[in-house]
Write a protein that holds these residues in place. Structure first.
Motif, PDB file in Angstrom:
ATOM      1  N   ILE A  54       0.827  -1.205   0.000  1.00 28.63           N
ATOM      2  CA  ILE A  54       0.000   0.000   0.000  1.00 28.63           C
ATOM      3  C   ILE A  54       0.860   1.253   0.000  1.00 28.63           C
ATOM      4  CG2 ILE A  54      -1.556   1.401   1.425  1.00 28.63           C
ATOM      5  CD1 ILE A  54      -3.126  -1.017   2.112  1.00 28.63           C
ATOM      6  N   PHE A  79      -3.682  -6.925  -1.141  1.00 35.85           N
ATOM      7  CA  PHE A  79      -2.705  -6.041  -0.526  1.00 35.85           C
ATOM      8  C   PHE A  79      -1.871  -6.812   0.493  1.00 35.85           C
ATOM      9  CE2 PHE A  79      -5.795  -2.746  -1.866  1.00 35.85           C
ATOM     10  CZ  PHE A  79      -4.922  -1.980  -2.631  1.00 35.85           C
ATOM     11  N   THR A  81       0.894  -5.729   3.272  1.00 24.69           N
ATOM     12  CA  THR A  81       1.466  -4.533   3.870  1.00 24.69           C
ATOM     13  C   THR A  81       1.855  -4.767   5.319  1.00 24.69           C
ATOM     14  OG1 THR A  81       0.968  -2.208   4.393  1.00 24.69           O
ATOM     15  CG2 THR A  81      -0.864  -3.765   4.438  1.00 24.69           C
ATOM     16  N   SER A  84      -1.825  -2.534   9.528  1.00 28.03           N
ATOM     17  CA  SER A  84      -3.228  -2.946   9.686  1.00 28.03           C
ATOM     18  C   SER A  84      -4.026  -1.731  10.130  1.00 28.03           C
ATOM     19  CB  SER A  84      -3.355  -4.078  10.713  1.00 28.03           C
ATOM     20  OG  SER A  84      -2.829  -3.674  11.965  1.00 28.03           O
ATOM     21  N   TYR A  88      -6.795   2.295   6.055  1.00 32.95           N
ATOM     22  CA  TYR A  88      -6.330   1.526   4.901  1.00 32.95           C
ATOM     23  C   TYR A  88      -7.249   0.330   4.643  1.00 32.95           C
ATOM     24  CZ  TYR A  88      -1.810   3.992   4.810  1.00 32.95           C
ATOM     25  OH  TYR A  88      -0.825   4.926   4.706  1.00 32.95           O
ATOM     26  N   ILE A  89      -7.621  -0.344   5.722  1.00 30.68           N
ATOM     27  CA  ILE A  89      -8.492  -1.524   5.581  1.00 30.68           C
ATOM     28  C   ILE A  89      -9.821  -1.129   4.955  1.00 30.68           C
ATOM     29  CG2 ILE A  89      -9.776  -3.296   6.847  1.00 30.68           C
ATOM     30  CD1 ILE A  89      -7.486  -3.226   8.944  1.00 30.68           C
ATOM     31  N   ALA A  92      -9.330  -0.184   1.267  1.00 30.73           N
ATOM     32  CA  ALA A  92      -9.028  -1.356   0.443  1.00 30.73           C
ATOM     33  C   ALA A  92     -10.283  -2.171   0.168  1.00 30.73           C
ATOM     34  CB  ALA A  92      -7.974  -2.220   1.136  1.00 30.73           C
ATOM     35  N   TYR A 100      -6.343  -8.640   2.133  1.00 28.48           N
ATOM     36  CA  TYR A 100      -5.519  -7.691   2.869  1.00 28.48           C
ATOM     37  C   TYR A 100      -4.702  -8.517   3.864  1.00 28.48           C
ATOM     38  CZ  TYR A 100      -4.426  -3.164   5.118  1.00 28.48           C
ATOM     39  OH  TYR A 100      -3.794  -2.048   5.609  1.00 28.48           O
ATOM     40  N   LEU A 123      -8.518 -12.161   4.547  1.00 25.36           N
ATOM     41  CA  LEU A 123      -7.983 -11.154   5.441  1.00 25.36           C
ATOM     42  C   LEU A 123      -7.028 -11.830   6.408  1.00 25.36           C
ATOM     43  CD1 LEU A 123     -11.250  -9.193   6.386  1.00 25.36           C
ATOM     44  CD2 LEU A 123      -9.510  -8.508   4.729  1.00 25.36           C
ATOM     45  N   VAL A 127      -5.675  -8.368  10.611  1.00 23.33           N
ATOM     46  CA  VAL A 127      -6.692  -7.540   9.950  1.00 23.33           C
ATOM     47  C   VAL A 127      -8.084  -7.953  10.399  1.00 23.33           C
ATOM     48  CG1 VAL A 127      -7.648  -6.815   7.733  1.00 23.33           C
ATOM     49  CG2 VAL A 127      -5.186  -7.209   7.964  1.00 23.33           C
TER      50      VAL A 127
END
Length: 222
Positions: A54, A79, A81, A84, A88-89, A92, A100, A123, A127
């Protein structure tokens, strides 16, 4: 499956390529190091899955994903990354990412890609913990908002957003789209101070803590 890997750290892309190439059902189709390269790589290789970071200089992974998915809605983007981060979550998932994952969970990457290829989303454990916490908080705050909303009992309101005015709902929509106060003010032809006041009132009315929870509430209510 053909996989492209994009990360701003060449060591990471090389390491991931080595790990995934050792899997009998994975072929690494290409590597990139920023969002622009990700978009170009996807157009050139049309991979089954794009595995992407990300936070990258220039065009980041979220911006690249938005561009790719606008042209190819069926693109499978996962993603990978170190962050967490709640925002962003939310972004996304809103974009339509299929996964993620957290970089520390390297052993889960290949199985996760297989899950994505089977049509499911994935996930990472960390996450999932964040999503569970967000959803639990929203469920509680949503119930409180419904109970206190004017006319809720009389009209059978089913969404906490029903208690908002038309202007407030317009602001919530802009927040959910990721706009900051200055951008919202420009879009709605009001001052930044008015935007701030509205957002504070909305958060209080819905018993929410921050803009991230507000965005999640909006998408859950759609």
């Amino acid at each position: 499956m053909r996989v492209c890997i994009v990360d701003d750290d060449p060591f990471v892309t090389t390491s991931l390529a080595t790990i995934l190439a050792a899997e009998p059902d994975v072929a690494v189709a290409g590597e990139g190091h920023d969002g622009n390269e990700a978009a170009a790589l996807f157009e050139r290789e049309r991979p089954d899955v794009l595995l992407m970071d990300i936070q990258m200089p220039g065009t980041d992974g979220l911006a690249a994903a938005e561009r790719i998915l606008a042209a190819h809605p069926d693109a499978r983007i996962v993603f990978l990354t170190t962050f967490s981060d709640d925002e962003y979550i939310v972004r996304a998932l809103r974009l339509g990412a299929k996964g993620y994952l957290i970089k520390q969970e390297v052993a889960t990457i290949a199985p996760a890609l297989r899950t994505v290829m089977s049509g499911q989303s994935v996930l990472g454990d960390e996450v999932l913990d964040r999503v569970d916490a967000l959803v639990s908080g929203l469920a509680a705050s949503g119930a409180a908002a419904l109970a206190s909303a004017p006319g809720a009992e009389r009209t059978g309101t089913t969404s906490p957003l029903d208690s908002l005015s038309e202007r407030e709902r317009a602001i919530v929509e802009q927040v959910a789209e990721g706009l900051d106060n200055k951008e919202i003010a420009a879009a709605l032809y009001i001052s930044e101070g008015t935007v701030r006041n509205h957002i504070s009132a909305i958060l209080q009315k819905l018993a929410l803590k921050n803009r991230t929870q507000l965005a999640i509430t909006y998408y859950r209510a759609r």
